[in-house]
Motif scaffolding. Structure first.
Motif, PDB file in Angstrom:
ATOM      1  N   LYS A   1       8.007  -5.489   3.756  1.00  0.00           N
ATOM      2  CA  LYS A   1       9.258  -5.545   4.499  1.00  0.00           C
ATOM      3  C   LYS A   1       9.994  -6.839   4.215  1.00  0.00           C
ATOM      4  O   LYS A   1      11.172  -6.965   4.504  1.00  0.00           O
ATOM      5  CB  LYS A   1       8.968  -5.454   5.991  1.00  0.00           C
TER       6      LYS A   1
ATOM      7  N   ALA B   1       6.489   2.852  11.173  1.00  0.00           N
ATOM      8  CA  ALA B   1       5.329   2.109  11.684  1.00  0.00           C
ATOM      9  C   ALA B   1       5.059   0.896  10.804  1.00  0.00           C
ATOM     10  O   ALA B   1       5.563   0.796   9.693  1.00  0.00           O
ATOM     11  CB  ALA B   1       4.111   3.022  11.708  1.00  0.00           C
ATOM     12  N   ARG B   2       4.258  -0.027  11.322  1.00  0.00           N
ATOM     13  CA  ARG B   2       3.934  -1.228  10.553  1.00  0.00           C
ATOM     14  C   ARG B   2       3.010  -0.864   9.400  1.00  0.00           C
ATOM     15  O   ARG B   2       2.442   0.213   9.361  1.00  0.00           O
ATOM     16  CB  ARG B   2       3.233  -2.230  11.444  1.00  0.00           C
ATOM     17  N   ASP B   3       2.850  -1.848   8.486  1.00  0.00           N
ATOM     18  CA  ASP B   3       1.999  -1.590   7.329  1.00  0.00           C
ATOM     19  C   ASP B   3       0.544  -1.443   7.712  1.00  0.00           C
ATOM     20  O   ASP B   3      -0.223  -0.774   7.043  1.00  0.00           O
ATOM     21  CB  ASP B   3       2.124  -2.755   6.324  1.00  0.00           C
TER      22      ASP B   3
ATOM     23  N   GLU C   1       2.136   5.543   4.071  1.00  0.00           N
ATOM     24  CA  GLU C   1       3.181   4.865   4.801  1.00  0.00           C
ATOM     25  C   GLU C   1       3.728   5.819   5.846  1.00  0.00           C
ATOM     26  O   GLU C   1       4.193   6.902   5.511  1.00  0.00           O
ATOM     27  CB  GLU C   1       4.281   4.469   3.843  1.00  0.00           C
TER      28      GLU C   1
ATOM     29  N   ARG D   1       4.411  -1.681  -4.665  1.00  0.00           N
ATOM     30  CA  ARG D   1       4.548  -1.611  -3.202  1.00  0.00           C
ATOM     31  C   ARG D   1       5.426  -2.767  -2.765  1.00  0.00           C
ATOM     32  O   ARG D   1       5.161  -3.911  -3.087  1.00  0.00           O
ATOM     33  CB  ARG D   1       3.180  -1.766  -2.541  1.00  0.00           C
TER      34      ARG D   1
END
Lengths: 253, 270
Positions: free
Chosen positions: A91, B102-104, B98, A88
């Motif tokens: 960002k 959008a945010r995590d 996911e 994973r």
């Protein structure tokens, strides 16, 4: 080097290609018409990328608003199942940030940004499967999605990778053979150069070299990659034209 | 089975219907027999597209496209892990969702991943044993490519179900008490859900969205139908129709007897 022979004495690579053959290419335009202004899906070999484009639209943040140009925002997501190992990526992963910045700069210069000041174009990339040449595939996917969205650009921005294999027979690091469109095995073993050109010209808008390579080898890699870009441009153009014909035939125009 | 966090993103942001339209819809859905806006039968689903085995780097994958444009890609990967002697089997499956854009830690993503994990439950963990000391750890990664217009529970659970059905795990060639060694031949891989289990209905559970209006129950509600429904439930059922988990997606109006009556209709219809 590795267990496999990157380039056999007969001139065949691990997947049976010759040095200047590119992988199976498949692309579709307008894959998500409901969700975005433009979208595309590109497969280069086993590297698969989905791209969506939204805009030009009002800038999401005041800080992104440029008074005389469109601002371009690129987001890249690597799916956790895209690589050989499940991983994973957040960002803030450095590689992801690097890709984002490179793509943002490349397309900010290719798009005619002066036409839509104070607005923003958002490009989202999802990498579904990585098998070498991910950055180049992303460039091609973005180009197609921008065309689908009707964003004005100076020309196609076409991406291609080239690797260089130094022949094992001599220890001379200044002799090597370029390989076009590297796959995953070659990408992890060899130094690779990713080039993006404007259409079939030699104007380079993105250049990235991975791993160290002797200076004299760069020219042959560059030449091979630019040639490959010209070939890729023809293929992208064909995809766009075919899509256009279908749209016209279905009566939308 | 606590109520889900308010999924305001999915439902409330899109009810751009006037009171007259809402009333019209509610009346038409409360009739007997009910009239749905797209004239489907109450138990009829909208057509969907599914592709299997689209990702070469995964053990199993699927792509499901919903008629309103929603798209979901599921990839299943497996790793071998050593079994701790006294550990429970709960962490054998890891689900991550996911949502594009959008945010995590988006509440919708968290809700969806925990709901998928709940419905897969113990039955899946039982299939992941390799002898006594080792087991497979399954990673189910879900990518929601287009933001959900209607609630994505059904889309996700169908995608996960299909991906698991086509998942293959490498064949074990070592003896039971040695460290596991697997065959390099992918063609020799064994499916996680062999054909025999499909015959007896031992397949992953799925989640269905059910909306209740008055005395009528509707499957696969559109967002307009969900906006006027008295109650919308995400019901997870396995093959035998037994309800595994229920989560309340949106609830308004009188709960009481009407919900129980709706549930009875669900059990009879589902």
């Amino acid at each position: 080097m590795s267990r496999y022979e990157i380039l056999s004495p007969e001139g065949l690579r691990v997947d049976g290609r010759r040095w200047n053959e590119i992988r199976r290419f498949h692309a579709q335009l307008s894959t998500q018409p409901a969700a975005a202004d433009g979208s595309s899906y590109v497969e280069q070999g086993n590297t698969k990328v989905v791209c969506t484009v939204t805009g030009p639209a009002e800038a999401s943040m005041r800080s992104k608003q440029l008074h005389d140009k469109t601002s371009v925002t690129v987001e890249v997501t690597f799916a956790a199942f895209s690589g050989t190992e499940r991983k994973r990526r957040g960002k803030n992963d450095k590689r992801v940030q690097e890709m984002r910045t490179m793509l943002q700069r490349t397309f900010a210069s290719a798009i005619l940004t002066h036409l839509h000041p104070r607005s923003e174009i958002t490009i989202s990339l999802h990498i579904l499967s990585q098998d070498g040449g991910v950055l180049a595939t992303c460039v091609n996917a973005i180009t197609l999605a921008l065309i689908d969205a009707g964003v004005p650009m100076t020309d196609y921005v076409v991406g291609m990778t080239a690797g260089i294999t130094t022949s094992t027979s001599s220890e001379d690091k200044t002799e090597g053979e370029p390989l076009l469109d590297v796959n995953g095995i070659e990408d992890s073993d060899l130094p690779t150069l990713t080039v993006a050109t404007l259409g079939a010209t030699e104007n380079i808008s993105l250049l990235q070299l991975e791993n160290k390579v002797h200076m004299t080898l760069v020219e042959s890699m560059l030449a091979a990659a630019i040639d490959g870009c010209a070939k890729m441009k023809e293929m992208l153009d064909e995809v766009v034209r075919k899509h256009g014909e279908e749209v016209a035939r279905s009566g939308a125009l | 089975m606590a109520p889900a966090p308010t999924t305001t993103t999915a439902t409330s942001s899109l009810s751009l219907l006037s009171p007259a339209e809402l009333s019209y819809l509610h009346t038409s859905l409360s009739l007997s027999p009910p009239i749905r806006p797209d004239s489907r039968k109450p138990t009829q689903f909208r057509p969907l597209t599914a592709e299997l085995d689209i990702l070469p780097s995964t053990h199993g994958s699927s792509r499901v496209i919903w008629p309103d444009g929603g798209e979901c890609i599921v990839g299943v990967k497996a790793e071998v892990e050593k079994s701790l002697p006294d550990a429970t089997t709960t962490k054998r499956v890891e689900v991550s969702v996911e949502v594009a854009g959008a945010r995590d830690d988006d509440p919708l993503a968290v809700f969806l991943s925990s709901s998928v994990n709940d419905i897969l439950g113990q039955k899946l963990a039982g299939r992941l044993e390799i002898g006594e000391r080792w087991h497979w750890k399954l990673y189910i990664d879900i990518l929601l490519l287009t933001p959900p217009i209607s609630h994505p529970s059904t889309l996700l659970s169908l995608g996960v179900h299909l991906a698991l059905r086509v998942t293959n795990l490498p064949r074990l060639i070592s003896a039971a008490d040695e460290d596991p060694l697997f065959s390099d031949d992918w063609d020799a891989a064994l499916p996680l859900y062999p054909a025999a289990s499909a015959a007896v209905g031992d397949v992953p559970a799925i989640t269905l969205l059910v909306a209740a209006v008055g005395e009528n129950v509707f499957f696969d509600p559109t967002r307009e139908e969900m906006a006027v429904a008295d109650c919308v439930l995400a019901v997870s059922v396995d093959y035998d129709g037994r309800k595994v988990v229920k989560r309340i997606v949106r609830e308004c109006g009188p709960v009481g007897r009407e919900v129980f009556e709706s549930l009875e209709s669900i059990v009879k219809a589902g």
